[in-house]
Design an enzyme around this catalytic site. Structure first.
Site, PDB file in Angstrom:
ATOM      1  N   SER A 232       0.839  -1.191   0.000  1.00 42.81           N
ATOM      2  CA  SER A 232       0.000   0.000   0.000  1.00 42.81           C
ATOM      3  C   SER A 232       0.880   1.249   0.000  1.00 42.81           C
ATOM      4  O   SER A 232       1.659   1.454  -0.932  1.00 42.81           O
ATOM      5  CB  SER A 232      -0.963  -0.048   1.197  1.00 42.81           C
ATOM      6  OG  SER A 232      -2.034   0.840   1.039  1.00 42.81           O
ATOM      7  N   ASP A 317      -8.932  -5.688  -4.694  1.00 47.11           N
ATOM      8  CA  ASP A 317      -8.581  -4.276  -4.579  1.00 47.11           C
ATOM      9  C   ASP A 317      -9.536  -3.467  -5.450  1.00 47.11           C
ATOM     10  O   ASP A 317     -10.144  -3.987  -6.390  1.00 47.11           O
ATOM     11  CB  ASP A 317      -7.133  -4.050  -5.034  1.00 47.11           C
ATOM     12  CG  ASP A 317      -6.124  -4.158  -3.901  1.00 47.11           C
ATOM     13  OD1 ASP A 317      -6.329  -3.492  -2.877  1.00 47.11           O
ATOM     14  OD2 ASP A 317      -5.131  -4.896  -4.051  1.00 47.11           O
ATOM     15  N   HIS A 349      -7.301  -6.145  -0.177  1.00 41.77           N
ATOM     16  CA  HIS A 349      -6.140  -5.280   0.075  1.00 41.77           C
ATOM     17  C   HIS A 349      -5.371  -5.702   1.328  1.00 41.77           C
ATOM     18  O   HIS A 349      -4.167  -5.432   1.436  1.00 41.77           O
ATOM     19  CB  HIS A 349      -6.643  -3.841   0.228  1.00 41.77           C
ATOM     20  CG  HIS A 349      -5.569  -2.813   0.295  1.00 41.77           C
ATOM     21  ND1 HIS A 349      -4.970  -2.289  -0.828  1.00 41.77           N
ATOM     22  CD2 HIS A 349      -4.978  -2.196   1.362  1.00 41.77           C
ATOM     23  CE1 HIS A 349      -4.063  -1.392  -0.471  1.00 41.77           C
ATOM     24  NE2 HIS A 349      -4.051  -1.318   0.848  1.00 41.77           N
TER      25      HIS A 349
END
Length: 375
Positions: A232, A317, A349
């Site tokens: 991320s 995602d 995610h």
């Protein structure tokens, strides 16, 4: 952009039906629906027909670690970036990873993520030889943890991990997901902390990450390769190392691979969501710290053209995370990097990184195969 050969619910013979965003000369454009039909070509699953009602395309075969993928680059410049057409509410949802989880609610997912990270870190500290809270700089959060395999040596591959948290949360103290499976195979793992917002600015974070890598190189000069991984926001920071200037840090690291997991590579959209309230990012900040933009304006070729860069995203995602990953992959390919794009099936995610606690997880195996150069 890369379109993989998966299209659920598609008619027989149809590889994929997607609405795509196209990157051309640094601009983002939205394409019409693209039909990819299985048929003759350079490989058994290449396109016979590419039909787009709005713009010409060229299709270039590409190989990732799993399955077949295709590079689709549009040639229709001048369009507004697709995310700029979204409402404020839609943009916020696109950049809210917990809004896209499929097996748990958002709050439960975040709790589970923290719990798994805490437990994995405690287990790593209890079962592996380690050096904890090692300072790589003078600031309070300029610390890293190093976990060693049983056969400790300076001539080891080093896997260096940068946590996520939108540049404003997270810590090395709950991010040692991958320590057990990687150290079991002879890989040293380094988990890095850095100043998060509002205390830390993006410029400071990028500099700290650079500093931490140079520290590892200086401390272990006989290493068998340094492999960077970020998740991320951490993927953004790791990606910024592709064109880092190592001169002021006094060491050029022996970088041998990048694993960029569910990252953000163009920061301009982040200026328009609530997460920027802590970052206080200006347009100049966003442009200066966007790996996508840095690659597009870079005049230099990769120092090591054989260094693999894996751009990885989870099936669950958000579409914007998919777009960011695919367009960054395309920028890498245009820049001469040995890049591959991977979409991991049926993970969101958070699962995409917490599953690294498992030795048989597909991403764990990708990492090990890359480090040990197995086919």
């Amino acid at each position: 952009m890369v379109l993989t050969s998966r299209g659920k619910g598609a008619p027989a013979g149809l590889l994929s039906v997607e609405r795509i965003a196209v990157s051309s000369e640094g601009n983002c454009h939205t394409g019409r629906t693209v039909l990819l039909l299985q048929g003759a070509g350079p490989g058994p699953r290449q396109t016979q027909v590419l039909k787009d009602l709005d713009a010409p395309f060229r299709v270039v075969p590409s190989e990732g670690l799993h399955g077949t993928s295709m590079d689709v680059t549009g040639e229709n410049p001048g369009r507004e970036a697709s995310w700029k057409k979204m409402s404020k509410e839609e943009l916020e949802i696109q950049y809210s990873p917990s809004s896209w989880v499929v097996r748990r609610g958002a709050e439960e997912t975040l709790r589970t993520y923290s719990q798994i990270g805490d437990e994995a870190t405690k287990r790593a500290q209890a079962t592996r030889g380690s050096l904890l809270h090692v300072p790589y700089g003078d600031r309070e959060r300029e610390r890293l943890d190093i976990y060693f395999p049983e056969d400790e040596s300076e001539a080891l591959p080093f896997f260096v991990f940068f946590h996520g948290g939108y540049w404003q949360s997270g810590s090395k103290d709950s991010s040692a997901f991958m320590v057990s499976p990687l150290t079991a195979q002879g890989v040293a793992v380094v988990v890095v902390s850095y100043d998060i917002a509002p205390k830390g600015t993006l410029d400071q974070m990028v500099d700290q990450v650079t500093q931490s890598i140079a520290f590892v190189q200086k401390r272990y000069p006989c290493n068998e390769g340094i492999y960077l991984c970020g998740h991320s926001a951490g993927a953004h920071l790791a990606a910024m190392m592709l064109l880092a200037n190592w001169t002021k840090h006094g060491a050029t690291p022996n970088l041998k691979g990048f694993f960029l997991v569910s990252g953000i590579y163009d920061l301009e959209p982040i200026m328009h969501i609530p997460e920027n309230e802590a970052l206080l990012m200006t347009l100049e900040d966003a442009q200066r710290n966007s790996p996508q933009r840095c690659l597009e304006v870079a005049l230099t070729q990769p120092v090591d053209a054989a260094c693999p860069v894996l751009v990885i995203v989870g099936q669950h995602d958000s579409p914007e995370y998919h777009r960011q990953s695919r367009e960054f992959y395309q920028a890498l390919r245009r820049g001469g990097w040995k890049a591959s794009f991977e979409e991991l099936d049926d993970v969101d995610h958070f699962e995409i990184i917490w599953n690294l606690t498992q030795k048989d997880y597909v991403l764990t195996q990708m990492i090990l195969k890359t480090i040990f150069q197995e086919s």
